[in-house]
Design an enzyme around this catalytic site. Structure first.
Site, PDB file in Angstrom:
ATOM      1  N   SER A  16       0.812  -1.223   0.000  1.00  0.00           N
ATOM      2  CA  SER A  16       0.000   0.000   0.000  1.00  0.00           C
ATOM      3  C   SER A  16       0.847   1.274   0.000  1.00  0.00           C
ATOM      4  O   SER A  16       0.537   2.204  -0.762  1.00  0.00           O
ATOM      5  CB  SER A  16      -0.971  -0.007   1.190  1.00  0.00           C
ATOM      6  OG  SER A  16      -1.946  -0.990   0.984  1.00  0.00           O
ATOM      7  N   LYS A  64      -9.637  -5.367  10.816  1.00  0.00           N
ATOM      8  CA  LYS A  64     -10.730  -4.661  10.132  1.00  0.00           C
ATOM      9  C   LYS A  64     -11.995  -4.565  10.976  1.00  0.00           C
ATOM     10  O   LYS A  64     -12.757  -3.608  10.832  1.00  0.00           O
ATOM     11  CB  LYS A  64     -11.041  -5.348   8.807  1.00  0.00           C
ATOM     12  CG  LYS A  64      -9.915  -5.172   7.814  1.00  0.00           C
ATOM     13  CD  LYS A  64     -10.205  -5.838   6.521  1.00  0.00           C
ATOM     14  CE  LYS A  64      -8.891  -5.952   5.751  1.00  0.00           C
ATOM     15  NZ  LYS A  64      -9.052  -6.617   4.493  1.00  0.00           N
ATOM     16  N   ASP A 100     -12.648  -3.315  -0.211  1.00  0.00           N
ATOM     17  CA  ASP A 100     -12.216  -4.658  -0.648  1.00  0.00           C
ATOM     18  C   ASP A 100     -13.227  -5.280  -1.609  1.00  0.00           C
ATOM     19  O   ASP A 100     -12.844  -5.849  -2.638  1.00  0.00           O
ATOM     20  CB  ASP A 100     -12.067  -5.601   0.551  1.00  0.00           C
ATOM     21  CG  ASP A 100     -10.882  -5.241   1.423  1.00  0.00           C
ATOM     22  OD1 ASP A 100      -9.874  -4.755   0.880  1.00  0.00           O
ATOM     23  OD2 ASP A 100     -10.971  -5.441   2.647  1.00  0.00           O
TER      24      ASP A 100
HETATM   25  P1  NDP Z   1      -9.794 -12.077   9.101  1.00  0.00           P
HETATM   26  O1  NDP Z   1      -8.835 -12.120  10.233  1.00  0.00           O
HETATM   27  O2  NDP Z   1     -10.999 -11.216   9.211  1.00  0.00           O
HETATM   28  O3  NDP Z   1     -10.280 -13.572   8.769  1.00  0.00           O
HETATM   29  C1  NDP Z   1      -9.367 -14.614   8.602  1.00  0.00           C
HETATM   30  C2  NDP Z   1     -10.110 -15.848   8.076  1.00  0.00           C
HETATM   31  O4  NDP Z   1      -9.095 -16.793   7.720  1.00  0.00           O
HETATM   32  C3  NDP Z   1     -11.036 -16.529   9.083  1.00  0.00           C
HETATM   33  O5  NDP Z   1     -12.159 -17.034   8.402  1.00  0.00           O
HETATM   34  C4  NDP Z   1     -10.151 -17.679   9.619  1.00  0.00           C
HETATM   35  O6  NDP Z   1     -10.903 -18.806  10.015  1.00  0.00           O
HETATM   36  C5  NDP Z   1      -9.380 -18.044   8.364  1.00  0.00           C
HETATM   37  N1  NDP Z   1      -8.101 -18.674   8.620  1.00  0.00           N
HETATM   38  C6  NDP Z   1      -6.978 -18.125   9.151  1.00  0.00           C
HETATM   39  N2  NDP Z   1      -5.982 -19.037   9.184  1.00  0.00           N
HETATM   40  C7  NDP Z   1      -6.480 -20.180   8.658  1.00  0.00           C
HETATM   41  C8  NDP Z   1      -5.942 -21.470   8.411  1.00  0.00           C
HETATM   42  N3  NDP Z   1      -4.669 -21.772   8.718  1.00  0.00           N
HETATM   43  N4  NDP Z   1      -6.739 -22.413   7.849  1.00  0.00           N
HETATM   44  C9  NDP Z   1      -8.021 -22.131   7.532  1.00  0.00           C
HETATM   45  N5  NDP Z   1      -8.605 -20.924   7.743  1.00  0.00           N
HETATM   46  C10 NDP Z   1      -7.847 -19.960   8.305  1.00  0.00           C
HETATM   47  O7  NDP Z   1      -8.906 -11.701   7.811  1.00  0.00           O
HETATM   48  P2  NDP Z   1      -9.285 -10.828   6.520  1.00  0.00           P
HETATM   49  O8  NDP Z   1     -10.555 -11.324   5.934  1.00  0.00           O
HETATM   50  O9  NDP Z   1      -9.161  -9.392   6.837  1.00  0.00           O
HETATM   51  O10 NDP Z   1      -8.044 -11.157   5.538  1.00  0.00           O
HETATM   52  C11 NDP Z   1      -7.855 -12.457   5.023  1.00  0.00           C
HETATM   53  C12 NDP Z   1      -6.753 -12.450   3.939  1.00  0.00           C
HETATM   54  O11 NDP Z   1      -7.119 -11.634   2.857  1.00  0.00           O
HETATM   55  C13 NDP Z   1      -5.409 -11.962   4.405  1.00  0.00           C
HETATM   56  O12 NDP Z   1      -4.435 -12.867   3.944  1.00  0.00           O
HETATM   57  C14 NDP Z   1      -5.257 -10.619   3.728  1.00  0.00           C
HETATM   58  O13 NDP Z   1      -3.892 -10.316   3.481  1.00  0.00           O
HETATM   59  C15 NDP Z   1      -6.010 -10.852   2.449  1.00  0.00           C
HETATM   60  N6  NDP Z   1      -6.532  -9.628   1.818  1.00  0.00           N
HETATM   61  C16 NDP Z   1      -6.095  -9.252   0.569  1.00  0.00           C
HETATM   62  C17 NDP Z   1      -6.585  -8.110  -0.018  1.00  0.00           C
HETATM   63  C18 NDP Z   1      -6.099  -7.681  -1.362  1.00  0.00           C
HETATM   64  O14 NDP Z   1      -6.271  -6.528  -1.671  1.00  0.00           O
HETATM   65  N7  NDP Z   1      -5.561  -8.546  -2.184  1.00  0.00           N
HETATM   66  C19 NDP Z   1      -7.572  -7.249   0.663  1.00  0.00           C
HETATM   67  C20 NDP Z   1      -8.004  -7.766   1.920  1.00  0.00           C
HETATM   68  C21 NDP Z   1      -7.471  -8.890   2.484  1.00  0.00           C
HETATM   69  P3  NDP Z   1     -11.503 -18.966  11.545  1.00  0.00           P
HETATM   70  O15 NDP Z   1     -12.797 -18.212  11.557  1.00  0.00           O
HETATM   71  O16 NDP Z   1     -11.682 -20.434  11.693  1.00  0.00           O
HETATM   72  O17 NDP Z   1     -10.467 -18.400  12.464  1.00  0.00           O
END
Ligand code: NDP
Length: 263
Positions: A16, A64, A100
């Site tokens: 960013s 977020k 997003d």
């Molecule tokens: P959140 O913290 O809100 O959610 C994370 C999610 O990932 C939850 O559903 C969690 O499951 C799951 N999770 C985490 N680790 C694992 C694992 N090892 N195995 C299975 N499920 C897992 O994160 P965000 O939604 O904010 O972001 C998620 C990803 O998206 C990040 O990697 C971020 O970098 C990427 N992203 C990319 C963007 C872009 O512009 N390209 C924009 C926004 C985000 P549980 O509920 O079971 O904990």
């Protein structure tokens, strides 16, 4: 210097600062600068934002939902999903947006018109994308590791499952929105489920950018067409930049950000 920042943990991988600083330069906004802030405790987001005297910020994983709470007012899709990735300081009031989802929808257009969609994950990004796809009346299913995050989807009328209750079927596109593979080498869902899902050759997208994640590696090994999160990152940045500066020429912002990203 008027300062902007990205908040996250980890945040060292974030592009960013690069794409926003390139646009500040391109549009002649030399008094503006964009930095990164690693924040361990998301509940300190508002305090840190104000201490740094920021004019605006982006927020990435895992803050977020805390960013939503930190704002005085939340607008648009962010209000529905309870997750904010863009904060603008309007005369001391913090206004929250989520760019997003519209960013992702914009980026997916380059790859086809997908109707039957599977989202893996249930966090802020999954909610944002699900809300945007639901608005477009797509056939949508969500699968997440744990049950606790599924209520939002069920209450919105979206099919939502845990790994245990999910039955793989044919989808046009499978989107990984989890952070699995960001800092480790794990798949977002057990391999036996992914293997069945990929038998029908869906398009596979990972929202993580600049990394050949285990999810994408696995999809490529099954000869699937794939995309990473670069398009989404750039488009969410375009929309955030427009909120920060009120500049409306999104194609020009996109062009500048895409060039900066490739450097
Ligand atoms: P959140 O913290 O809100 O959610 C994370 C999610 O990932 C939850 O559903 C969690 O499951 C799951 N999770 C985490 N680790 C694992 C694992 N090892 N195995 C299975 N499920 C897992 O994160 P965000 O939604 O904010 O972001 C998620 C990803 O998206 C990040 O990697 C971020 O970098 C990427 N992203 C990319 C963007 C872009 O512009 N390209 C924009 C926004 C985000 P549980 O509920 O079971 O904990």
């Amino acid at each position: 210097m008027t300062l902007y920042s990205i908040f996250g943990d980890p945040v060292s991988h974030s592009f960013s600062p690069k794409i926003h600083n390139a646009c500040f330069k391109e549009f002649g906004l030399r008094h503006l600068g964009y930095t990164r802030t690693r924040l361990e405790d998301g509940s300190k987001l508002r305090e840190t934002f104000l201490d740094l005297n920021l004019k605006g910020a982006n927020v990435t994983v895992p803050h977020k939902e805390e960013a939503f709470k930190a704002c005085d007012e939340v607008r648009g899709v962010a209000k529905v999903i309870g997750a904010v990735n863009t904060v603008v300081n309007e005369n001391g009031r913090l206004i929250g947006y989520n760019t997003d989802a519209p960013g992702f929808v914009e980026s997916l257009k380059a790859h086809g018109n997908f109707q039957k969609i599977l989202i893996i994950g249930g966090g802020g990004t999954a909610k944002a994308l699900a809300t945007a796809f639901k608005d477009e009346h797509r056939d949508l299913t969500v699968v997440n590791r744990s049950k606790k995050r599924l209520d939002f989807f069920k209450e919105s009328g979206i099919k939502a499952f845990t790994w245990e209750s999910f039955k793989p079927e044919k989808f046009d596109v499978v989107i990984n929105t989890t952070s699995a593979g960001l800092e480790d080498n794990s798949l977002p869902i057990p391999e036996e489920i992914l293997e069945k899902l990929f038998e029908t050759k869906p398009f596979a997208v990972d929202v993580i950018y600049n990394k050949n994640t285990p999810f994408l590696q696995y999809a490529k090994s099954k000869d699937l067409k794939t995309a990473d999160g670069e398009g989404m990152l750039i488009w969410q940045g375009v929309l955030a930049f427009s909120y920060f500066t009120s500049i409306e020429d999104k194609q020009e912002i996109y062009k500048t950000m895409k060039e900066a990203f490739a450097l």
